[in-house]
Scaffold this active site. Structure first.
Site, PDB file in Angstrom:
ATOM      1  N   ARG A 193      52.048  42.032  42.589  1.00 43.34           N
ATOM      2  CA  ARG A 193      51.485  41.602  41.300  1.00 43.34           C
ATOM      3  C   ARG A 193      51.853  42.515  40.130  1.00 43.34           C
ATOM      4  O   ARG A 193      51.789  42.110  38.972  1.00 43.34           O
ATOM      5  CB  ARG A 193      49.951  41.570  41.406  1.00 43.34           C
ATOM      6  CG  ARG A 193      49.410  40.690  42.524  1.00 43.34           C
ATOM      7  CD  ARG A 193      49.527  39.228  42.169  1.00 43.34           C
ATOM      8  NE  ARG A 193      48.947  38.379  43.204  1.00 43.34           N
ATOM      9  CZ  ARG A 193      47.656  38.069  43.283  1.00 43.34           C
ATOM     10  NH1 ARG A 193      46.820  38.549  42.396  1.00 43.34           N
ATOM     11  NH2 ARG A 193      47.219  37.297  44.252  1.00 43.34           N
ATOM     12  N   ILE A 203      38.566  35.107  49.373  1.00 44.78           N
ATOM     13  CA  ILE A 203      39.723  34.946  48.480  1.00 44.78           C
ATOM     14  C   ILE A 203      40.211  36.335  47.998  1.00 44.78           C
ATOM     15  O   ILE A 203      40.576  36.512  46.834  1.00 44.78           O
ATOM     16  CB  ILE A 203      39.424  33.987  47.298  1.00 44.78           C
ATOM     17  CG1 ILE A 203      38.127  34.361  46.585  1.00 44.78           C
ATOM     18  CG2 ILE A 203      39.386  32.551  47.769  1.00 44.78           C
ATOM     19  CD1 ILE A 203      37.931  33.623  45.259  1.00 44.78           C
ATOM     20  N   ARG A 227      47.035  33.032  37.599  1.00 40.83           N
ATOM     21  CA  ARG A 227      46.045  33.903  36.971  1.00 40.83           C
ATOM     22  C   ARG A 227      46.495  34.424  35.619  1.00 40.83           C
ATOM     23  O   ARG A 227      45.718  35.063  34.908  1.00 40.83           O
ATOM     24  CB  ARG A 227      45.729  35.099  37.898  1.00 40.83           C
ATOM     25  CG  ARG A 227      45.195  34.684  39.259  1.00 40.83           C
ATOM     26  CD  ARG A 227      44.473  35.818  39.933  1.00 40.83           C
ATOM     27  NE  ARG A 227      43.400  36.303  39.078  1.00 40.83           N
ATOM     28  CZ  ARG A 227      42.712  37.402  39.293  1.00 40.83           C
ATOM     29  NH1 ARG A 227      42.981  38.142  40.334  1.00 40.83           N
ATOM     30  NH2 ARG A 227      41.761  37.780  38.462  1.00 40.83           N
ATOM     31  N   GLU A 285      38.533  42.314  36.637  1.00 42.81           N
ATOM     32  CA  GLU A 285      39.215  43.612  36.639  1.00 42.81           C
ATOM     33  C   GLU A 285      40.723  43.458  36.474  1.00 42.81           C
ATOM     34  O   GLU A 285      41.396  44.388  36.015  1.00 42.81           O
ATOM     35  CB  GLU A 285      38.937  44.330  37.967  1.00 42.81           C
ATOM     36  CG  GLU A 285      39.548  45.696  38.037  1.00 42.81           C
ATOM     37  CD  GLU A 285      39.214  46.414  39.320  1.00 42.81           C
ATOM     38  OE1 GLU A 285      38.570  47.463  39.231  1.00 42.81           O
ATOM     39  OE2 GLU A 285      39.575  45.943  40.410  1.00 42.81           O
ATOM     40  N   ASP A 286      41.269  42.307  36.829  1.00 43.54           N
ATOM     41  CA  ASP A 286      42.728  42.170  36.829  1.00 43.54           C
ATOM     42  C   ASP A 286      43.369  41.924  35.467  1.00 43.54           C
ATOM     43  O   ASP A 286      44.433  42.474  35.196  1.00 43.54           O
ATOM     44  CB  ASP A 286      43.144  41.091  37.837  1.00 43.54           C
ATOM     45  CG  ASP A 286      42.844  41.551  39.252  1.00 43.54           C
ATOM     46  OD1 ASP A 286      43.156  42.712  39.568  1.00 43.54           O
ATOM     47  OD2 ASP A 286      42.262  40.770  40.024  1.00 43.54           O
ATOM     48  N   CYS A 304      36.944  44.263  41.924  1.00 46.85           N
ATOM     49  CA  CYS A 304      37.600  43.182  41.140  1.00 46.85           C
ATOM     50  C   CYS A 304      36.617  42.396  40.288  1.00 46.85           C
ATOM     51  O   CYS A 304      37.015  41.760  39.310  1.00 46.85           O
ATOM     52  CB  CYS A 304      38.282  42.154  42.023  1.00 46.85           C
ATOM     53  SG  CYS A 304      38.853  42.665  43.584  1.00 46.85           S
ATOM     54  N   ASP A 311      40.340  32.115  40.073  1.00 44.85           N
ATOM     55  CA  ASP A 311      40.097  33.538  40.363  1.00 44.85           C
ATOM     56  C   ASP A 311      39.515  34.312  39.178  1.00 44.85           C
ATOM     57  O   ASP A 311      39.491  35.544  39.190  1.00 44.85           O
ATOM     58  CB  ASP A 311      41.426  34.202  40.772  1.00 44.85           C
ATOM     59  CG  ASP A 311      41.874  33.785  42.161  1.00 44.85           C
ATOM     60  OD1 ASP A 311      41.156  34.076  43.124  1.00 44.85           O
ATOM     61  OD2 ASP A 311      42.939  33.140  42.274  1.00 44.85           O
ATOM     62  N   HIS A 324      46.186  44.694  46.390  1.00 48.09           N
ATOM     63  CA  HIS A 324      46.059  45.603  45.258  1.00 48.09           C
ATOM     64  C   HIS A 324      45.809  47.034  45.754  1.00 48.09           C
ATOM     65  O   HIS A 324      45.274  47.223  46.854  1.00 48.09           O
ATOM     66  CB  HIS A 324      44.856  45.211  44.382  1.00 48.09           C
ATOM     67  CG  HIS A 324      45.075  43.990  43.534  1.00 48.09           C
ATOM     68  ND1 HIS A 324      44.154  42.982  43.455  1.00 48.09           N
ATOM     69  CD2 HIS A 324      46.093  43.645  42.716  1.00 48.09           C
ATOM     70  CE1 HIS A 324      44.608  42.049  42.611  1.00 48.09           C
ATOM     71  NE2 HIS A 324      45.776  42.424  42.155  1.00 48.09           N
TER      72      HIS A 324
END
Ligand code: GLY
Length: 260
Positions: free
Chosen positions: A136, A247, A88, A68-69, A253, A63, A166
């Site tokens: 998350r 996904i 991740r 962005e995460d 993102c 991923d 999210h």
């Protein structure tokens, strides 16, 4: 109005087909198609007047194109997050190098365990950061983020999530008080004072548009959203994100957008 002059993206890796998904019925992403869509995404960003830093694919993290995460960039500092998805989590260590090209060490902050936070849960509206309490991002992560933001004169507002992955899966700010909202966000009191553009259920994925210096990039295939954004007076660009949707990924993102 120009707010962003830099963007960081990471090329999708071959393992992108193994990215986390809540929609296996959509099938696995096709790597070559994902690459082409990523090329088009970069071109669209460049048309919005930004310099794009393209990081190499990282096969260890399926991923990892969703940059962005693992980081959050504000006008005053960069924050390395602590992604709540186990597969991740290591992405945070791989994004630091790119962040250090733009921010000195004393302007890089860190969310630390047991706090977890993913940037997809954070929506910036001027100096206020709405943060989704999600699978998350936990309370401790939000507490730490609040402390960091307060230090720089900014603040965060916690928004409990009920259904979506999210926060920005379902709500996105287009500046000028305009906000695209879908599903559970339509009635959230936190967003009552914005000019809400309601995204119909069948186009819910289209709520994830990005505002880029007065142009709004809209995912391909969401005509109601496209028209609503154009009716607000924005220039628009359309980018196909079908492979990333498989996904649970979208336009926001895929990049870190900031001024530096
Ligand atoms: N596949 C994107 C995510 O779950 O974070």
């Amino acid at each position: 109005m120009k707010k962003f002059n830099n963007v960081i993206v990471r090329r999708p890796c071959k393992a992108v087909c193994d990215g986390i998904t809540s929609a296996p019925e959509l099938g696995q992403p096709i790597y070559e198609k994902a690459l082409k869509q990523h090329d088009a995404y970069i071109e669209a960003l460049k048309k919005c007047g930004v310099e794009v830093t393209v990081l190499e694919a990282d096969e260890r993290y399926p991923d990892s194109c969703f940059v962005e995460d693992p980081a959050l960039i504000t006008k005053a500092c960069a924050i390395i997050t602590n992604p709540g998805a186990e597969s991740r989590n290591g992405e945070k260590d791989e994004i630091i190098g790119a962040i250090r090209k733009f921010f000195p060490e004393d302007k890089i902050e860190y969310i630390k365990a047991p706090g977890t936070l993913e940037g997809g849960d954070v929506m910036m509206v001027e100096d206020t950061f709405y943060v989704g309490l999600s699978a998350r991002t936990n309370e401790e992560g939000i507490r730490q983020l609040g402390e960091i933001l307060n230090k720089y004169g900014m603040k965060c507002v916690q928004v409990p999530l009920e259904k979506v992955l999210h926060l920005k899966t379902g709500v996105n700010y287009l500046e000028h008080n305009n906000m695209l909202v879908s599903g559970e966000f339509i009635t959230k009191p936190d967003f009552a004072d914005y000019n809400k553009v309601i995204v119909p259920e069948e186009e819910a994925y289209g709520a994830n548009c990005i505002w880029m210096n007065e142009t709004v990039i809209v995912p391909e295939g969401y005509p109601t959203v496209l028209k609503a954004v154009q009716d607000l007076g924005y220039e628009t660009l359309i980018v196909d994100t079908s492979e990333f949707r498989k996904i649970d990924g979208g336009l926001s993102c895929l990049s870190l957008r900031f001024w530096a």
